[in-house]
Design an enzyme around this catalytic site. Structure first.
Site, mmCIF file in Angstrom:
data_model
loop_
_atom_site.group_PDB
_atom_site.id
_atom_site.type_symbol
_atom_site.label_atom_id
_atom_site.label_comp_id
_atom_site.label_asym_id
_atom_site.label_seq_id
_atom_site.Cartn_x
_atom_site.Cartn_y
_atom_site.Cartn_z
ATOM 1 N N ARG A 187 6.090 -12.815 9.187
ATOM 2 C CA ARG A 187 6.587 -11.448 9.078
ATOM 3 C C ARG A 187 7.977 -11.338 9.661
ATOM 4 O O ARG A 187 8.297 -12.032 10.617
ATOM 5 C CB ARG A 187 5.692 -10.622 9.988
ATOM 6 C CG ARG A 187 5.002 -9.506 9.403
ATOM 7 C CD ARG A 187 4.164 -8.838 10.478
ATOM 8 N NE ARG A 187 4.275 -7.419 10.263
ATOM 9 C CZ ARG A 187 3.672 -6.797 9.277
ATOM 10 N NH1 ARG A 187 2.897 -7.462 8.439
ATOM 11 N NH2 ARG A 187 3.824 -5.510 9.102
ATOM 12 N N GLU B 186 0.869 -1.166 0.000
ATOM 13 C CA GLU B 186 0.000 0.000 0.000
ATOM 14 C C GLU B 186 0.913 1.225 0.000
ATOM 15 O O GLU B 186 1.794 1.339 0.851
ATOM 16 C CB GLU B 186 -0.869 0.003 1.261
ATOM 17 C CG GLU B 186 -1.839 1.153 1.250
ATOM 18 C CD GLU B 186 -2.720 1.212 2.505
ATOM 19 O OE1 GLU B 186 -2.659 0.283 3.331
ATOM 20 O OE2 GLU B 186 -3.448 2.203 2.623
ATOM 21 N N LYS C 74 4.741 0.889 8.869
ATOM 22 C CA LYS C 74 4.738 2.196 8.234
ATOM 23 C C LYS C 74 4.060 3.234 9.115
ATOM 24 O O LYS C 74 4.454 4.393 9.120
ATOM 25 C CB LYS C 74 4.048 2.100 6.878
ATOM 26 C CG LYS C 74 4.942 1.442 5.828
ATOM 27 C CD LYS C 74 4.233 1.298 4.501
ATOM 28 C CE LYS C 74 3.196 0.205 4.623
ATOM 29 N NZ LYS C 74 2.534 -0.101 3.355
HETATM 30 P P1 ATP Z 1 3.102 -2.053 7.590
HETATM 31 O O1 ATP Z 1 2.451 -2.682 8.776
HETATM 32 O O2 ATP Z 1 4.530 -1.769 7.751
HETATM 33 O O3 ATP Z 1 2.335 -0.898 7.046
HETATM 34 P P2 ATP Z 1 1.843 -3.665 5.697
HETATM 35 O O4 ATP Z 1 1.726 -5.126 5.822
HETATM 36 O O5 ATP Z 1 0.634 -2.853 5.926
HETATM 37 O O6 ATP Z 1 3.075 -3.186 6.519
HETATM 38 P P3 ATP Z 1 1.875 -3.425 2.886
HETATM 39 O O7 ATP Z 1 2.318 -2.252 2.145
HETATM 40 O O8 ATP Z 1 0.436 -3.746 2.866
HETATM 41 O O9 ATP Z 1 2.429 -3.253 4.324
HETATM 42 O O10 ATP Z 1 2.733 -4.709 2.533
HETATM 43 C C1 ATP Z 1 3.187 -5.114 1.275
HETATM 44 C C2 ATP Z 1 3.652 -6.515 1.376
HETATM 45 O O11 ATP Z 1 4.781 -6.588 2.241
HETATM 46 C C3 ATP Z 1 2.579 -7.397 1.961
HETATM 47 O O12 ATP Z 1 2.521 -8.607 1.236
HETATM 48 C C4 ATP Z 1 3.044 -7.629 3.365
HETATM 49 O O13 ATP Z 1 2.585 -8.856 3.831
HETATM 50 C C5 ATP Z 1 4.557 -7.550 3.235
HETATM 51 N N1 ATP Z 1 5.176 -7.132 4.500
HETATM 52 C C6 ATP Z 1 4.921 -6.027 5.211
HETATM 53 N N2 ATP Z 1 5.634 -6.007 6.352
HETATM 54 C C7 ATP Z 1 6.376 -7.134 6.363
HETATM 55 C C8 ATP Z 1 7.329 -7.708 7.262
HETATM 56 N N3 ATP Z 1 7.647 -7.104 8.412
HETATM 57 N N4 ATP Z 1 7.892 -8.887 6.942
HETATM 58 C C9 ATP Z 1 7.570 -9.492 5.794
HETATM 59 N N5 ATP Z 1 6.694 -9.019 4.906
HETATM 60 C C10 ATP Z 1 6.093 -7.857 5.168
HETATM 61 MG MG MG Z 2 -0.699 -1.594 5.954
#
Ligand code: ATP
Ligand code: MG
Length: 750
Positions: A258, A31, A268
């Site tokens: 994760r 996102e 983020k």
């Molecule tokens: P955040 O909580 O940091 O905002 P998010 O999961 O909301 O992370 P997205 O932008 O939706 O972030 O994630 C893009 C991809 O990266 C998704 O497939 C997510 O599962 C993966 N991802 C995000 N954070 C991690 C992490 N700490 N380890 C592994 N994969 C991750």
């Molecule tokens: Mg997110």
């Protein structure tokens, strides 16, 4: 050596063999609401990596369904991160918003099928009707709307006739499903907000579950890989695609753990808070775990990819030690970058017997044992600067550098000896008058003078003034909870460090090892020829927590090399052999294998213990931590415990007679009393409790006392399991078998 397959590769291979898919198509779907962090790097590594391994392709898709938080600058940051890590997406960048029209059509199809309805209860009512884990939910009265009514309402939603939150579109699934997510999940909501790509075209936006499954399908994705927190969403994912009865093949979702790293935050939202609150200097602040931050700090893309590979792909969440990331960059740069000299805190030395005008010493940029070659002319003169703490007027025992009595070698140069200490009126040392030994030049030393170490220095007349930014961990607590846990000393700026001229004039590289200080990177933004700026990437060895001694090996060659404090020298062939055996045969992790292989005392201790008990990983752990600490503090001959006893101790852990935690207590007693571990355990009644009835009783008491947390747990806050485990262990003085506690708790908490 061929690496074993991870579970995702196994799935992919099976799907290729069975012909389920002709081509492997994955996607990385962030996102665009913040800069990507190293957790995203892991996701990038997995998605792009699998596509590359199986000759498929990976799409980069911006998951832009939330108009209020997204921005093109984040899109750019995401593109940069993927490219910098060395991956290429297929075709154009995709956006979920490209599919808004199609997704909208699918929603209409579901309504027509009687599988979706417009609900008009308020948020609170909706929550109430949803039920709990133990109680089924109920549908609202609006679920009875006819298909025609629903189509009409949904169309009016789209046209903007209603305010935010007045109505939603829900999937009609099952209000009594054990999976709370399946209780008629939301598919669309009203949001009167401008979208950074579609502008004001839409005022209804699809929810993640609905948009994601369909975007995957539209793009022909075969394997939709995401993190574990989406496990319960998998049912919706499948429901959407199955119910719409789409032409096969369709994608399936697979979850992995994760990445979490200690001493930092990895979301983020939290990173945005740090940036917005100006706790750091922007998204690319080198202290942040963002890709932009790590990059600016000087991490190489290779080191990050290696790190992601090393931490592995698993199904259980775990916390990775930040030291492991630091180890990876150190290992990457060790043989790659030139070694140069920079004095951070200068102390002037005047060589009173040096009467030449000055000279140029030939100094290699790389140590002998690395393949890279290259050297510079290193100016030497009567006035030089050394590091202030490389001189001690009243040295403690074991101080190897310059003192009034002890000469020292100037790296690549001569041996010098202190003759006179000059102080100001406050008693601060302002200068040292010293003599050099003309026949002691490095490489052709015939002086016969013995020194215990070599120090770095710069020549006063040619050194360049530079700014050096020293970074430390962003947070001082291992698992940061709030802004208050920030480390106030995470950035230290030195504006008047002195560096040898070749670094600035010849720029042999962007990254350097500053001898004895660590690895540094010419700041890509603030560096100018007038004011060179270097960021510290990482120190030469882990200076935090587990301080295990790296005994430096004296070189076997005729010309004896001086020991340089803090410098990690390459391994000798013997050490390398050990390292290899520890890693490959005994399956120790690189850091532990490295520590053991480089330290003859530790590896000897380890080998002896291993002969008594073949439990390499557990033995190596205690030996590189607890035992190493003791060896360092006393000496190996005054230890009160033997390798045999350590093996006995670990055997009790392996047999679950005692827990790991108790083992540490027993060890502390062994250190002081020299008693046998078994005796200590018996005498102090430390035997592990593995009786389910006993543990069960303790659990009941704990649950009773923490009734509120039980409810929260049952309502979905699964993190509280850790809380309960902790309480039970505490109640038994750490003696309960943790595995059993976990199992029983899971049963009892329901
Ligand atoms: P955040 O909580 O940091 O905002 P998010 O999961 O909301 O992370 P997205 O932008 O939706 O972030 O994630 C893009 C991809 O990266 C998704 O497939 C997510 O599962 C993966 N991802 C995000 N954070 C991690 C992490 N700490 N380890 C592994 N994969 C991750
Ligand atoms: Mg997110």
């Amino acid at each position: 050596m061929k690496k074993s397959k991870n579970f995702l590769q196994t799935i992919v291979e099976k799907d290729l063999q069975s012909g389920k898919y002709k081509e492997i198509i994955t996607r990385f779907p962030p996102e665009p609401n913040g800069f990507p962090h190293i957790g995203h790097a892991k996701s990038i590594f997995i998605n792009f990596g699998i596509a590359r391994d199986y000759n498929g392709h990976c799409n980069l898709r911006m998951d832009d369904t939330n108009p209020t938080k997204e921005d093109t600058k984040y899109v750019e940051a995401l593109k940069d991160a993927v490219l910098w890590l060395g991956y290429r997406w297929e075709g154009n960048i995709h956006f979920t918003s490209d599919y808004f029209t199609q997704i909208h059509e699918y929603a209409i199809k579901l309504i027509t099928m009687g599988k979706a309805y417009v609900d008009s209860v308020d948020e609170e009512k909706m929550r109430e009707l949803r039920g709990t884990v133990t109680e089924a939910g109920k549908r609202s009265k609006y679920a009875k709307r006819t298909v025609a009514e629903n189509l009409d309402m949904f169309e009016r939603m789209r046209k903007g006739e209603f305010k935010d939150g007045e109505h939603v579109l829900r999937a009609k699934i099952d209000m009594s499903s054990a999976n709370m997510k399946m209780r008629d999940p939301l598919m669309y909501r009203i949001r009167h907000a401008e979208h950074f790509r579609t502008g004001n075209k839409w005022c209804i936006y699809p929810m993640y579950d609905f948009a994601h499954s369909l975007s995957d399908y539209i793009e022909g994705v075969s394997h939709s890989i995401c993190t574990l927190e989406f496990e319960n969403n998998r049912d919706i994912y499948n429901w959407v695609l199955d119910t719409l009865d789409l032409t096969p093949p369709r994608p399936y979702q697979h979850e992995f753990a994760r990445l979490g790293i200690n001493y930092t935050v990895m979301s983020k939202r939290k990173l945005l808070e740090l940036v917005k609150g100006k706790y750091v200097n922007g998204w690319d602040d080198p202290r942040l775990p963002t890709i932009a931050g790590l990059r600016r700090k000087g991490y190489t893309p290779e080191s990050i990819v290696t790190f992601c590979d090393k931490v592995g792909i698993a199904k259980a969440n775990s916390m990775v030690d930040i030291a492991q990331l630091e180890f990876t960059i150190r290992a990457d740069l060790n043989t790659k970058v030139p070694r140069v000299m920079c004095v951070l805190n200068p102390l002037k030395i005047t060589l009173v017997n040096y009467r030449e005008k000055g000279e140029k010493l030939d100094a290699s940029y790389y140590p002998d044992d690395v393949p890279k070659k290259g050297s510079r002319a290193l100016p030497f003169s009567r006035e030089i600067y050394i590091e202030r703490d490389d001189f001690e007027e009243n040295p403690p025992k074991g101080y190897f550098r310059l003192t009034p009595e002890q000469p020292v070698r100037l790296k690549h140069g001569y041996i010098i000896a202190c003759k006179e200490i000059i102080k100001d009126i406050n008693g601060c040392i302002t200068e040292i008058k010293a003599e050099y030994y003309p026949t002691s030049q490095s490489g052709s030393d015939s002086s016969g003078i013995k020194v215990k170490s070599a120090i770095h220095w710069v020549s006063a007349d040619t050194a360049k003034r530079v700014e050096v930014r020293l970074y430390d961990r962003l947070y001082s607590s291992e698992i940061p909870e709030s802004i208050e846990d920030l480390n106030p000393n995470s950035l230290k700026v030195i504006t008047d460090a002195l560096i040898e001229p070749a670094v600035v004039n010849e720029k042999p590289d962007e990254r350097f090892q500053f001898e004895r200080q660590g690895y540094f990177y010419a700041d890509p933004i603030d560096y100018t020829d007038e004011k060179p700026v270097y960021n510290k990437i990482v120190g030469l060895k882990d200076s935090w927590g587990k301080k295990t001694k790296v005994t430096l090996q004296k070189s076997q060659t005729k010309e004896k090399k001086e020991q340089i404090d803090g410098e990690v020298v390459a391994m000798t062939p013997e050490q390398e052999k050990l390292f290899d055996r520890y890693k490959k045969e005994l399956k120790l992790n690189s850091e532990i294998a490295n520590t053991l292989a480089r330290d003859a005392d530790l590896s000897a201790f380890f080998e002896m213990a291993l002969k008594v008990l073949y439990s390499p990983i557990n033995l190596a752990n205690i030996i590189t931590n607890e035992v190493a600490r003791e060896i360092k503090q006393s000496s190996k001959d005054s230890l009160k415990f033997t390798p045999n006893q350590i093996a006995e101790l670990i055997e009790m852990v392996d047999k679950a007679t005692i827990s790991n935690k108790i083992a540490k207590q027993v060890f502390e007693e062994m250190v002081t009393s020299g008693a046998n571990p078994k005796e200590i355990v018996e005498k102090r009644g430390l035997l592990q409790i593995s009786d389910p009835d006993h543990i069960g009783r303790v659990i009941d008491e704990v649950i009773e006392k923490n009734y509120e947390n039980l409810e929260k747990f049952r309502a979905g806050n699964k993190k509280l399991l850790g809380f309960f485990v902790g309480q039970v262990l505490k109640a038994t003085g750490g003696k309960a078998n943790p595995k059993l506690v976990n199992q029983l708790l899971v049963q009892k908490l329901g």
